[in-house]
Design a protein around this motif. Structure first.
Motif, PDB file in Angstrom:
ATOM      1  N   PHE A 122      19.064  10.095  95.670  1.00 22.26           N
ATOM      2  CA  PHE A 122      18.444  10.267  96.988  1.00 22.26           C
ATOM      3  C   PHE A 122      17.295   9.289  97.214  1.00 22.26           C
ATOM      4  N   ASP A 123      16.688   8.813  96.136  1.00 23.47           N
ATOM      5  CA  ASP A 123      15.580   7.876  96.284  1.00 23.47           C
ATOM      6  C   ASP A 123      16.035   6.511  96.790  1.00 23.47           C
ATOM      7  N   LEU A 124      17.333   6.240  96.713  1.00 25.88           N
ATOM      8  CA  LEU A 124      17.844   4.961  97.221  1.00 25.88           C
ATOM      9  C   LEU A 124      17.935   4.951  98.748  1.00 25.88           C
ATOM     10  N   ILE A 125      18.029   6.134  99.336  1.00 30.51           N
ATOM     11  CA  ILE A 125      18.289   6.217 100.774  1.00 30.51           C
ATOM     12  C   ILE A 125      17.155   5.585 101.578  1.00 30.51           C
ATOM     13  N   GLY A 126      15.899   5.886 101.186  1.00 27.23           N
ATOM     14  CA  GLY A 126      14.776   5.368 101.949  1.00 27.23           C
ATOM     15  C   GLY A 126      14.669   3.869 101.932  1.00 27.23           C
ATOM     16  N   LYS A 127      14.948   3.249 100.796  1.00 25.65           N
ATOM     17  CA  LYS A 127      14.775   1.798 100.661  1.00 25.65           C
ATOM     18  C   LYS A 127      16.008   1.014 101.104  1.00 25.65           C
ATOM     19  N   LEU A 128      17.195   1.462 100.677  1.00 22.83           N
ATOM     20  CA  LEU A 128      18.422   0.693 100.934  1.00 22.83           C
ATOM     21  C   LEU A 128      19.225   1.216 102.113  1.00 22.83           C
ATOM     22  N   LYS A 129      18.894   2.436 102.580  1.00 22.67           N
ATOM     23  CA  LYS A 129      19.737   3.089 103.587  1.00 22.67           C
ATOM     24  C   LYS A 129      21.178   3.166 103.077  1.00 22.67           C
ATOM     25  N   ALA A 130      21.283   3.486 101.797  1.00 17.70           N
ATOM     26  CA  ALA A 130      22.587   3.528 101.135  1.00 17.70           C
ATOM     27  C   ALA A 130      22.540   4.559 100.014  1.00 17.70           C
ATOM     28  N   THR A 131      23.712   4.970  99.542  1.00 16.05           N
ATOM     29  CA  THR A 131      23.826   5.916  98.435  1.00 16.05           C
ATOM     30  C   THR A 131      24.792   5.368  97.391  1.00 16.05           C
ATOM     31  N   PRO A 132      24.682   5.851  96.143  1.00 12.82           N
ATOM     32  CA  PRO A 132      25.598   5.374  95.097  1.00 12.82           C
ATOM     33  C   PRO A 132      26.862   6.212  94.952  1.00 12.82           C
ATOM     34  N   CYS A 133      27.176   7.052  95.949  1.00 14.54           N
ATOM     35  CA  CYS A 133      28.315   7.978  95.806  1.00 14.54           C
ATOM     36  C   CYS A 133      29.622   7.259  95.465  1.00 14.54           C
ATOM     37  N   LEU A 134      29.918   6.163  96.164  1.00 12.75           N
ATOM     38  CA  LEU A 134      31.165   5.446  95.913  1.00 12.75           C
ATOM     39  C   LEU A 134      31.145   4.805  94.533  1.00 12.75           C
ATOM     40  N   ALA A 135      30.006   4.244  94.149  1.00 17.33           N
ATOM     41  CA  ALA A 135      29.899   3.635  92.821  1.00 17.33           C
ATOM     42  C   ALA A 135      30.166   4.666  91.726  1.00 17.33           C
ATOM     43  N   LEU A 136      29.594   5.862  91.862  1.00 21.73           N
ATOM     44  CA  LEU A 136      29.820   6.904  90.870  1.00 21.73           C
ATOM     45  C   LEU A 136      31.294   7.303  90.816  1.00 21.73           C
ATOM     46  N   ALA A 137      31.930   7.391  91.982  1.00 25.19           N
ATOM     47  CA  ALA A 137      33.354   7.725  92.032  1.00 25.19           C
ATOM     48  C   ALA A 137      34.188   6.681  91.299  1.00 25.19           C
ATOM     49  N   MET A 138      33.817   5.416  91.460  1.00 23.58           N
ATOM     50  CA  MET A 138      34.541   4.327  90.805  1.00 23.58           C
ATOM     51  C   MET A 138      34.330   4.362  89.293  1.00 23.58           C
ATOM     52  N   PHE A 139      33.077   4.539  88.858  1.00 21.78           N
ATOM     53  CA  PHE A 139      32.803   4.576  87.421  1.00 21.78           C
ATOM     54  C   PHE A 139      33.525   5.734  86.750  1.00 21.78           C
ATOM     55  N   ASN A 140      33.488   6.916  87.367  1.00 20.70           N
ATOM     56  CA  ASN A 140      34.142   8.066  86.747  1.00 20.70           C
ATOM     57  C   ASN A 140      35.654   7.874  86.645  1.00 20.70           C
ATOM     58  N   ALA A 141      36.239   7.205  87.632  1.00 20.03           N
ATOM     59  CA  ALA A 141      37.671   6.919  87.569  1.00 20.03           C
ATOM     60  C   ALA A 141      37.987   5.884  86.495  1.00 20.03           C
ATOM     61  N   GLU A 142      37.034   4.998  86.230  1.00 16.83           N
ATOM     62  CA  GLU A 142      37.232   3.932  85.242  1.00 16.83           C
ATOM     63  C   GLU A 142      36.981   4.397  83.808  1.00 16.83           C
ATOM     64  N   GLY A 143      36.444   5.610  83.648  1.00 16.90           N
ATOM     65  CA  GLY A 143      36.198   6.111  82.299  1.00 16.90           C
ATOM     66  C   GLY A 143      34.748   6.068  81.871  1.00 16.90           C
ATOM     67  N   ILE A 144      33.826   5.755  82.789  1.00 18.33           N
ATOM     68  CA  ILE A 144      32.400   5.723  82.478  1.00 18.33           C
ATOM     69  C   ILE A 144      31.730   6.929  83.138  1.00 18.33           C
ATOM     70  N   PRO A 145      31.284   7.909  82.363  1.00 16.20           N
ATOM     71  CA  PRO A 145      30.661   9.089  82.958  1.00 16.20           C
ATOM     72  C   PRO A 145      29.440   8.724  83.801  1.00 16.20           C
TER      73      PRO A 145
END
Length: 402
Positions: A232-255
């Motif tokens: 949530f701390d990324l939202i104020g600075k980047l106006k973005a979230t890491p949700c998609l990145a986390l989805a990609m990492f978990n699918a790739e085998g990186i918790p």
């Protein structure tokens, strides 16, 4: 089997009075095992000096012998090595009392720890750890990190295992070192496979790709096996979230866990290392007599998916994933305790008043489970609940199985 040995002596005691006892102990142990160390320590300074002489990361187990009481402070420092520990206590000088205190300290930090009081028990405990070496190494040698901070609303977060801390300032340095072209390239295929793209535009998707790249480079440079991020701390600075990145990492085998939660990350690591399965980390959004709704804005990309915005902020890129139906487990870890329930994934919901991925789970006595669980954030893992509970017990968790 290589065994590190350390003796604890109170600052109030005379170490010379225990030299014969320690020498006989080392001699007996050396007949059965390769022994290193054999130090007397009374203070944390002694611990630091012992670290310089012996690399306890290279031993198979550590034997701690508190020859007196009052030695818990310096001896507890050996938890940082994340090696199985056997504590040897005898009936004199408050040795056993110190051993019991130490055992609980290590167990609270999920370091396998056994208290014994004779040599045959000591030998059996060490050989037992040797038999479990492959399982324990998978667990104890995890390298995990947190980017940013634990989200302040996680008021029940309890985690005392070693981890690497990466500041958001450092994360932003990695982010600024990426380009928009690189960001688009890493998400282009993901975007192309989506059933639908709702709120996010190209700029949002590029930012999501750059977040993914920044984290990937952090994982490489810090040699991490898994991570969590204070998203949530990324939202104020980047106006973005890491949700998609986390989805990609978990699918790739990186918790990859959100909201800076280390307990959820630990469960994800266990699911991946021992079962080679990703985990869906979700909020309990609703429940009834025999069902639970689990929802979050990120989920492993292991089914068809719609690209959405992040629910609470309306910014960034979240995902609505159609996770597979079928038998699974629900897991909640908090410190040394774990709750496991057998569930069946029976469908998906699409309320606009919840996080984007919403899975309906059938569970017996859902209300009992809700009453007994350990806080929010549960992991949905496609493994057998009894197998998962048995493994967690072997690893030192106190498990409640529903």
């Amino acid at each position: 089997m290589k065994v590190g040995v350390v003796f604890g002596v109170s600052e109030l005691a005379n170490p010379k009075a225990f030299e014969k006892k320690a020498s006989e102990f080392i001699t007996g142990l050396a007949k059965e095992f390769e022994v290193v160390g054999g130090f007397f320590i009374s203070t944390r300074k002694d611990f630091r000096e012992a670290k310089e002489e012996v690399n306890f990361n290279e031993v198979d187990a550590i034997v701690l012998y508190p020859l007196t009481g009052g030695t818990e402070g310096p001896l507890k420092e050996f938890f940082v090595y994340r090696r199985p520990i056997v504590i040897y206590g005898d009936p004199f000088n408050n040795s056993l009392a110190a051993g019991i205190e130490l055992r609980e300290y290590f167990r609270d930090r999920l370091v396998p720890s056994t208290l014994v009081k004779d040599f045959n028990e000591l030998k059996a405990a060490l050989l037992g750890y040797e038999d479990m070496k492959d399982v324990l190494d998978k667990f104890l040698k995890m390298r995990i990190g947190i980017i940013g901070r634990v989200s302040p609303w996680l008021i029940n977060e309890k985690f005392e295992l070693p981890y690497t801390k990466i500041s958001l300032k450092k994360f932003y340095e990695y982010y600024e070192a990426t380009t928009e072209a690189e960001g688009w390239k890493v998400v282009e295929e993901i975007v192309g496979k989506a059933i639908e793209i709702k709120e996010p535009g190209r700029e949002d998707l590029v930012k999501a790709g750059r977040i993914y790249l920044a984290i990937k480079r952090i994982l490489e440079d810090y040699r991490l096996d898994g991570f969590t991020i204070g998203c949530f701390d990324l939202i104020g600075k980047l106006k973005a979230t890491p949700c998609l990145a986390l989805a990609m990492f978990n699918a790739e085998g990186i918790p990859a866990a959100c909201e800076g939660e280390l307990n959820a990350l630990m469960g994800m690591m266990i699911a991946r290392r021992f079962f080679d399965k990703p985990a869906f980390m979700g909020n309990i959004a609703d429940y009834g007599e025999s069902h639970i709704i689990l929802a979050h804005c990120t989920a492993p990309l292991i089914g068809k998916y719609i690209i959405r915005s992040h629910f609470e902020s309306g910014m960034g890129v979240g995902v609505d994933v159609q996770l597979p139906r079928g038998k699974a487990s629900l897991l909640k870890i908090r410190g040394r305790k774990a709750v496991v329930a057998g569930v069946e994934v029976v469908g998906q919901e699409h309320s606009n008043s919840r996080c984007r991925t919403q899975m309906k789970l059938r569970i017996e006595d859902a209300m009992d489970f809700i009453d007994g669980t350990l806080g929010n954030h549960h992991l949905l893992i496609y493994v057998d609940s009894e197998e998962l509970a048995d493994l967690l017990s072997e690893l030192g968790f106190e498990v409640m199985l529903y």
